[in-house]
Design a protein around this motif. Structure first.
Motif, mmCIF file in Angstrom:
data_model
loop_
_atom_site.group_PDB
_atom_site.id
_atom_site.type_symbol
_atom_site.label_atom_id
_atom_site.label_comp_id
_atom_site.label_asym_id
_atom_site.label_seq_id
_atom_site.Cartn_x
_atom_site.Cartn_y
_atom_site.Cartn_z
ATOM 1 N N VAL A 56 42.904 -1.852 31.648
ATOM 2 C CA VAL A 56 42.139 -0.937 30.802
ATOM 3 C C VAL A 56 41.704 0.282 31.597
ATOM 4 O O VAL A 56 41.885 1.427 31.170
ATOM 5 C CB VAL A 56 40.909 -1.650 30.194
ATOM 6 N N ILE A 108 42.840 4.200 31.010
ATOM 7 C CA ILE A 108 41.838 5.243 30.761
ATOM 8 C C ILE A 108 42.003 6.383 31.763
ATOM 9 O O ILE A 108 41.957 7.564 31.402
ATOM 10 C CB ILE A 108 40.420 4.656 30.837
ATOM 11 N N LEU A 155 45.421 2.508 22.170
ATOM 12 C CA LEU A 155 44.051 2.012 22.182
ATOM 13 C C LEU A 155 43.834 1.000 21.058
ATOM 14 O O LEU A 155 43.211 -0.046 21.255
ATOM 15 C CB LEU A 155 43.072 3.179 22.023
ATOM 16 N N LEU A 206 42.783 -2.916 21.586
ATOM 17 C CA LEU A 206 41.578 -3.463 20.973
ATOM 18 C C LEU A 206 41.908 -4.561 19.969
ATOM 19 O O LEU A 206 41.176 -5.545 19.839
ATOM 20 C CB LEU A 206 40.786 -2.345 20.284
ATOM 21 N N GLN A 255 42.308 -7.718 21.731
ATOM 22 C CA GLN A 255 41.005 -8.299 22.048
ATOM 23 C C GLN A 255 40.414 -8.984 20.815
ATOM 24 O O GLN A 255 39.877 -10.096 20.896
ATOM 25 C CB GLN A 255 40.049 -7.206 22.532
ATOM 26 N N ALA A 295 38.782 2.423 18.374
ATOM 27 C CA ALA A 295 39.833 3.087 19.146
ATOM 28 C C ALA A 295 39.685 4.601 19.077
ATOM 29 O O ALA A 295 39.824 5.303 20.091
ATOM 30 C CB ALA A 295 41.202 2.670 18.620
ATOM 31 N N ILE A 316 36.648 5.764 21.238
ATOM 32 C CA ILE A 316 36.937 5.720 22.668
ATOM 33 C C ILE A 316 37.932 6.821 23.056
ATOM 34 O O ILE A 316 37.763 7.504 24.071
ATOM 35 C CB ILE A 316 37.479 4.333 23.056
ATOM 36 N N LYS A 344 34.742 2.970 30.263
ATOM 37 C CA LYS A 344 34.938 1.544 30.509
ATOM 38 C C LYS A 344 33.731 0.737 30.021
ATOM 39 O O LYS A 344 33.884 -0.351 29.445
ATOM 40 C CB LYS A 344 35.149 1.298 32.005
ATOM 41 N N THR A 397 31.794 1.571 27.568
ATOM 42 C CA THR A 397 31.895 1.564 26.112
ATOM 43 C C THR A 397 32.923 0.539 25.652
ATOM 44 O O THR A 397 32.703 -0.212 24.695
ATOM 45 C CB THR A 397 32.288 2.961 25.592
ATOM 46 N N TRP A 398 34.050 0.509 26.344
ATOM 47 C CA TRP A 398 35.084 -0.476 26.027
ATOM 48 C C TRP A 398 34.531 -1.888 26.153
ATOM 49 O O TRP A 398 34.737 -2.733 25.277
ATOM 50 C CB TRP A 398 36.270 -0.286 26.967
ATOM 51 N N ASP A 399 33.839 -2.138 27.255
ATOM 52 C CA ASP A 399 33.281 -3.473 27.480
ATOM 53 C C ASP A 399 32.266 -3.844 26.392
ATOM 54 O O ASP A 399 32.201 -5.002 25.959
ATOM 55 C CB ASP A 399 32.613 -3.549 28.855
ATOM 56 N N THR A 442 34.105 -4.676 23.154
ATOM 57 C CA THR A 442 34.831 -5.948 23.202
ATOM 58 C C THR A 442 33.939 -7.089 23.707
ATOM 59 O O THR A 442 34.445 -8.152 24.061
ATOM 60 C CB THR A 442 36.074 -5.841 24.110
#
Length: 204
Positions: A91, A95, A136, A140, A143, A158, A161, A190, A192-194, A197
């Motif tokens: 990831v 990015i 993206l 996602l 996930q 998606a 982000i 990252k 925000t991604w975490d 998810t």
């Protein structure tokens, strides 16, 4: 003989189209879309005005093809960066690669700044969804399929982000330390991604 002639003609047509795209990419990036004439593009590509119209109806259609090509290049680079990284780093690698792409003059000026104004928001979104934002969404979605509790609206997550990365790229030129700025962006995206998810649990 006829088949060979058709092949040579097709090869010439492909080469002419690529020459026009390359010329437009250089001129639009350096001078701006509105400032470049069809004649300048044809001259740069070393083709006639008639050859231009054989491939494109005008500058908007040429820009559309150029944005599609730039997005395809971006998608390939992001996918390659992710594939080369370890599973836990994919990831972040993706990015970082996307931010690098967004920071490049041609992508920034033509995809991020010009496309919406010329092609319209709907067409620009369609191209994004079929390329970079599509990656993206797919990541996602993977996930979510593993049981993510947070990523309920995958397309929205998606797009949010992806927009974070794109908008950040527009600020890089004004940053005092480009390397530090990019690192900050990567950390924020990252996180925000975490958060999106969070709660992922393997399905039984």
């Amino acid at each position: 003989m006829t088949e060979a002639f058709k092949t040579r003609r097709a090869e010439y047509a492909d080469a002419t189209r690529e020459a026009l795209l390359d010329a437009a990419r250089e001129l639009f990036t350096a001078q701006g879309y509105q400032q470049v004439s069809l004649e300048a593009i044809a001259q740069k590509a070393r083709v006639t005005r008639g050859a231009f119209y054989h491939h494109f109806s005008g500058k908007p259609e040429l820009l559309d093809a150029l944005v599609v090509a730039l997005q395809a290049e971006a998608t390939a680079r992001v996918r390659a960066a992710s594939a080369a990284a370890s599973p836990s780093q994919r990831v972040g690698a993706g990015i970082a690669a996307f931010l690098d792409v967004c920071s490049e003059p041609a992508y920034r000026h033509l995809v991020l700044e010009t496309a919406v104004a010329v092609l319209g928001a709907e067409r620009s979104r369609d191209i994004e969804e079929a390329s970079t934002f599509g990656l993206l969404t797919a990541a996602l979605q993977a996930q979510a399929e593993r049981g993510s509790a947070a990523a309920k609206n995958v397309p929205l997550a998606a797009r949010m982000i992806g927009r974070m990365v794109c908008e950040s790229a527009l600020l890089i030129d004004s940053a005092e330390d480009e390397k530090a700025f990019k690192a900050d962006v990567q950390r924020l995206v990252k996180r925000t991604w975490d958060a999106v998810t969070a709660g992922t649990r393997p399905k039984a």
